[in-house]
Design a protein around this motif. Structure first.
Motif, short mmCIF file in Angstrom:
data_model
loop_
_atom_site.label_atom_id
_atom_site.label_comp_id
_atom_site.label_asym_id
_atom_site.label_seq_id
_atom_site.Cartn_x
_atom_site.Cartn_y
_atom_site.Cartn_z
N VAL A 289 0.91 -1.28 -0.07
CA VAL A 289 0.09 -0.01 0.06
C VAL A 289 0.86 1.31 0.04
O VAL A 289 0.38 2.34 -0.61
CB VAL A 289 -0.91 0.14 1.31
CG1 VAL A 289 -0.43 0.23 2.61
CG2 VAL A 289 -2.02 0.82 1.06
N LYS A 290 1.95 1.44 0.75
CA LYS A 290 2.79 2.33 0.66
C LYS A 290 3.32 2.86 -0.55
O LYS A 290 3.40 3.86 -1.20
CB LYS A 290 3.98 2.05 1.62
CG LYS A 290 3.72 2.20 3.00
CD LYS A 290 5.04 2.11 3.88
CE LYS A 290 4.64 2.35 5.41
NZ LYS A 290 5.92 2.08 6.20
N HIS B 114 -0.22 7.58 -6.05
CA HIS B 114 -1.26 8.21 -6.19
C HIS B 114 -0.86 9.92 -5.68
O HIS B 114 -1.47 10.57 -6.30
CB HIS B 114 -2.33 7.62 -5.42
CG HIS B 114 -3.41 6.51 -6.14
ND1 HIS B 114 -2.62 5.42 -6.35
CD2 HIS B 114 -4.44 6.45 -6.69
CE1 HIS B 114 -3.34 4.59 -6.99
NE2 HIS B 114 -4.48 5.26 -7.09
N ASN B 115 -0.02 9.62 -4.66
CA ASN B 115 0.12 11.27 -4.39
C ASN B 115 1.02 11.72 -5.22
O ASN B 115 0.77 13.27 -5.33
CB ASN B 115 1.06 10.88 -2.99
CG ASN B 115 0.44 11.06 -1.69
OD1 ASN B 115 -0.16 12.20 -1.15
ND2 ASN B 115 0.42 9.97 -1.07
N GLY C 102 -2.33 18.55 1.29
CA GLY C 102 -0.99 18.13 1.51
C GLY C 102 -0.92 16.54 1.37
O GLY C 102 -1.73 15.83 0.90
N GLU C 103 0.20 16.02 1.64
CA GLU C 103 0.58 14.60 1.54
C GLU C 103 -0.41 13.63 2.11
O GLU C 103 -0.76 13.80 3.35
CB GLU C 103 1.85 14.24 1.91
CG GLU C 103 2.49 12.87 1.79
CD GLU C 103 3.33 12.85 0.52
OE1 GLU C 103 3.63 11.57 0.13
OE2 GLU C 103 3.49 13.52 -0.31
N LEU C 104 -0.76 12.66 1.38
CA LEU C 104 -1.85 11.58 2.07
C LEU C 104 -1.10 10.30 2.50
O LEU C 104 -0.35 9.92 1.75
CB LEU C 104 -2.84 11.51 1.21
CG LEU C 104 -3.77 12.64 0.63
CD1 LEU C 104 -4.49 12.10 -0.41
CD2 LEU C 104 -4.52 13.15 1.46
N THR C 105 -1.31 10.08 3.77
CA THR C 105 -0.79 8.74 4.15
C THR C 105 -1.49 7.47 3.47
O THR C 105 -2.73 7.79 3.09
CB THR C 105 -0.57 8.82 5.65
OG1 THR C 105 -2.30 8.45 5.97
CG2 THR C 105 -0.09 9.74 6.17
N PRO C 106 -1.13 6.32 3.48
CA PRO C 106 -2.17 5.25 3.21
C PRO C 106 -3.47 5.16 4.07
O PRO C 106 -4.31 4.88 3.44
CB PRO C 106 -1.16 4.03 3.45
CG PRO C 106 0.28 4.40 3.16
CD PRO C 106 0.13 6.01 3.76
N ASP C 107 -3.26 5.37 5.30
CA ASP C 107 -4.40 5.50 6.05
C ASP C 107 -5.40 6.64 5.60
O ASP C 107 -6.58 6.34 5.70
CB ASP C 107 -4.00 5.90 7.53
CG ASP C 107 -3.47 4.45 8.07
OD1 ASP C 107 -3.56 3.30 7.74
OD2 ASP C 107 -2.85 4.65 9.31
N ALA D 9 -9.27 5.76 4.28
CA ALA D 9 -10.36 6.11 4.92
C ALA D 9 -11.30 6.92 3.99
O ALA D 9 -12.54 6.74 3.89
CB ALA D 9 -9.92 7.41 5.96
N LEU D 10 -10.80 7.61 2.96
CA LEU D 10 -11.60 8.17 1.79
C LEU D 10 -12.28 6.89 1.13
O LEU D 10 -13.36 6.85 0.61
CB LEU D 10 -10.73 8.78 0.64
CG LEU D 10 -10.17 10.04 1.32
CD1 LEU D 10 -9.05 10.81 0.19
CD2 LEU D 10 -11.11 11.25 1.75
N TRP D 11 -11.63 5.92 0.78
CA TRP D 11 -12.12 4.82 0.12
C TRP D 11 -13.55 4.23 0.95
O TRP D 11 -14.24 3.99 0.33
CB TRP D 11 -11.13 3.72 -0.26
CG TRP D 11 -11.66 2.38 -0.80
CD1 TRP D 11 -11.56 1.23 0.07
CD2 TRP D 11 -11.83 2.12 -2.17
NE1 TRP D 11 -12.15 0.29 -0.90
CE2 TRP D 11 -12.13 0.67 -2.29
CE3 TRP D 11 -11.94 2.93 -3.21
CZ2 TRP D 11 -12.58 0.01 -3.12
CZ3 TRP D 11 -12.22 2.34 -4.52
CH2 TRP D 11 -12.72 0.65 -4.40
N MET D 12 -12.97 4.07 2.11
CA MET D 12 -14.18 3.27 3.04
C MET D 12 -15.38 4.24 2.98
O MET D 12 -16.71 3.80 3.11
CB MET D 12 -13.47 3.05 4.30
CG MET D 12 -12.59 1.68 4.18
SD MET D 12 -13.17 0.36 3.32
CE MET D 12 -14.62 -0.06 4.51
N SER D 13 -15.22 5.39 3.09
CA SER D 13 -16.29 6.43 3.23
C SER D 13 -17.28 6.39 1.98
O SER D 13 -18.53 6.08 2.23
CB SER D 13 -15.86 7.89 3.15
OG SER D 13 -15.40 8.42 1.94
#
Length: 622
Positions: free
Chosen positions: A251-252, A258-259, A500-505, A509-513
């Motif tokens: 995922v990293k 994607h970032n 800003g930079e997005l972490t995998p988490d 979270a965006l995906w799950m929403s």
């Protein structure tokens, strides 16, 4: 509008649920066709290929010498000559890159194929940098002069739709120097990250747990995703957990891809003064933002009466209080797990096409007979399915990963629809043939609907009819609900990346929403499902592409309703629409059918067809 090195995924991308193959055991489905790329070039080391690459380089130099700084002074006749020379370069460059790209996508893990595609992409990009001036200078022609040139009887009037779309980019174009820089830099920018994504996913393997430790399998992504439609729930769960484990481990890297791509896009959008991240896609699709917004709003408002309602029904069929993610595409308990041989799939689709019009079947027939389809599942092969138009002087090629499931037959019908559309539009010529993505899905989804209706009409058994209807509803939910959820996810991802930079988490979270909102309360989500955004190629290859699927499905549902209602001369109007390619706006193309995509009620017509199928399934419960 700038000529650029092409890949097979420029116009028609892989479908949602497909990914990269390598099943451990390929079923016997009969002789599966392979591509014959000889209609493009005899071999990767052929003198014809080397000759054409040199011809592109030479033609670009001469074109720039003849026209750079001079477009505004050309009369109508000279402007027509200029545009036709530009088109010839487009065909030549497209032929080269179509060949290199199609060979690469047959086996993305072959380093020689990857190197050839990369080298040719470098050379074509370097050559066509000399043509960047063309669109920039054309857009600076004063409006009065532009209208005069395109109104002249001996001028380029037929090409006006192409240049009208190009001039819509005028507010967002940069200086010649900056445009050349972006063009040159593309091979180490988005294109390089695209290749990293493709080659990474091609190399992923998934350890799928068997009934005992000795039966564990190492599968590729396509085969592992294919387990999610298995009749055995334990096998479906094993596939889902294997996917989650590998996606989580990688995922990293996917978050970095994607970032980087989202940031690169944001930087270019800022320089171009694009008002939103979606603006460029809407402009390329020649569709108004308010039309897309009406589509998105209609679908999201329909989630409760479509996907939420259907999945509650499916949970009852499966005898479950809650569905897990591995149950989403599960077959019904009453569904017979029969594999469909290739010859039967071919006959099914061609018969359905012929039932609509013999001409439609005739246009599809050569794909099966002349090496225009590559159907077998093979190591390293590209994701899922696509139809690539190559260039208008050759013919399209279709890629599948055929595993014999009913959905694979529908995918064949879908991609052949693209191929037929591309064949018909080719008569417009290279610049006018390309169809905006919103209309590019019309013939493909219509082909699926014809095939589905033909199968349904000859199915008398209640259990088989229920399975067919349920499969169609799920396909439509995947095409409309799931793709709009994907679009919503992309919108949220790009908006969040701007902060800003997005972490995998963060991305998880965006995906799950959006998944929770679109799938509804019939589901509970296993740990690990939050990483399933990682394998979707659309987000990487073509940002905001996905709403085109929902647009196409809604449009086709409305078209099919007109067909069923007996609209006079429907077939003739349909072929005319496909043959128009990109020469007319969607308003003009839909007017003969009494349809208008800018009317919010238009989308409700399409969604009501899905709702009608769900109501029919509910009635079968009584």
């Amino acid at each position: 509008m700038t000529i650029s090195a092409r890949s097979p995924l420029d116009r028609v991308l892989p479908r949602d649920e497909n990914a990269l193959p390598v099943p451990a055991k390929t079923p016997d489905l009969g002789a599966l066709p392979e591509w014959d790329l000889g209609d493009l070039y005899p071999a990767p080391d052929s003198p014809e290929l080397a000759r054409d690459v040199e011809a592109v380089e030479r033609a670009c130099c001469i074109f720039a010498r003849d026209y750079d700084g001079k477009l505004v002074s050309l009369d109508a006749g000279k402007m027509l000559e200029c545009i036709e020379r530009y088109q010839e370069i487009d065909i030549l460059a497209g032929r080269v890159m179509s060949y290199a790209g199609l060979r690469y996508y047959q086996n993305t893990t072959d380093s020689a194929r990857a190197k050839q595609m990369g080298d040719l992409q470098d050379r074509i990009t370097a050559a066509t940098t000399k043509l960047v001036f063309f669109s920039l200078e054309f857009n600076r022609i004063p409006d009065a002069r532009y209208e005069e040139i395109f109104a002249a009887p001996n001028g380029p009037a037929r090409y006006k739709p192409v240049f009208d779309r190009m001039r819509a980019m005028r507010p967002y174009q940069l200086s010649n120097e900056l445009e050349r820089f972006l063009h040159d830099n593309s091979v180490v920018g988005a294109a390089a990250w695209n290749r990293l994504f493709d080659e990474t996913t091609a190399g992923l393997t998934f350890a799928v747990e068997g009934e005992d430790e000795d039966e564990d399998e190492e599968l590729g992504l396509e085969a592992t995703l294919n387990l999610l439609t298995d009749h055995d729930r334990a096998r479906r769960e094993a596939g889902a957990r294997a996917l989650a484990e590998v996606f989580g481990r990688n995922v990293k890297l996917f978050a970095r891809i994607h970032n980087t791509l989202a940031k690169e896009k944001a930087i270019e959008d800022k320089w171009r003064k694009m008002p939103t991240p979606q603006t460029a896609r809407h402009l390329s699709n020649h569709v108004e933002p308010e039309v897309v917004e009406a589509l998105k709003n209609a679908v999201t408002a329909a989630y409760p009466r479509l996907s939420h309602r259907y999945y509650r029904l499916k949970a009852r069929w499966l005898g479950l209080d809650k569905l897990q993610v591995w149950d989403r595409n599960a077959p019904l308990p009453s569904e017979s797990p029969r594999l469909i041989p290739w010859a039967e799939a071919q006959a099914t689709v061609l018969d359905a096409y012929a039932g609509f019009s013999p001409r439609l079947a005739e246009l599809a027939q050569p794909f099966f007979e002349q090496g225009w389809i590559d159907a077998a599942v093979k190591p390293g092969k590209a994701p899922g399915a696509f139809a690539h138009p190559t260039v208008t002087t050759v013919h399209p090629y279709v890629l599948l990963n055929y595993l014999g499931k009913p959905r694979d037959v529908m995918t064949l019908a879908h991609e052949l629809g693209h191929g037929v559309h591309q064949r018909l539009a080719a008569a417009q010529g290279e610049l006018l043939a390309a169809t905006p993505l919103t209309l590019a899905e019309t013939a493909s989804v219509f082909g699926e609907m014809l095939t589905f209706r033909a199968l349904l009409a000859r199915t008398a058994d209640k259990a088989q009819r229920k399975a067919l209807l349920a499969g169609k509803v799920e396909d439509m939910i995947n095409t409309v609900v799931r793709q709009i959820a994907f679009y919503d996810f992309e919108c949220k991802l790009h908006a969040a990346r701007a902060r800003g930079e997005l972490t995998p988490d963060d991305i998880n979270a965006l995906w799950m929403s959006v998944q929770a909102e679109s799938l509804g309360d019939a589901f509970e989500f296993m740990p690990g499902y939050e990483t399933f955004w990682t394998y979707v190629p659309h987000f990487v290859h073509s940002p905001f592409y996905v709403y085109a699927y929902a647009f196409g499905d809604g449009l086709v549902n409305a078209l099919y309703a007109a067909y069923e209602d007996g609209l006079p001369e429907f077939q003739a109007k349909y072929f005319d629409m496909l043959a128009a390619g990109g020469s007319r706006h969607h308003k003009e193309l839909l007017a003969p059918f009494g349809l208008d995509a800018s009317d919010p009620a238009f989308w409700d017509k399409g969604l009501s067809m899905i709702e009608g199928f769900i109501e029919e399934l509910e009635a079968m419960e009584d």
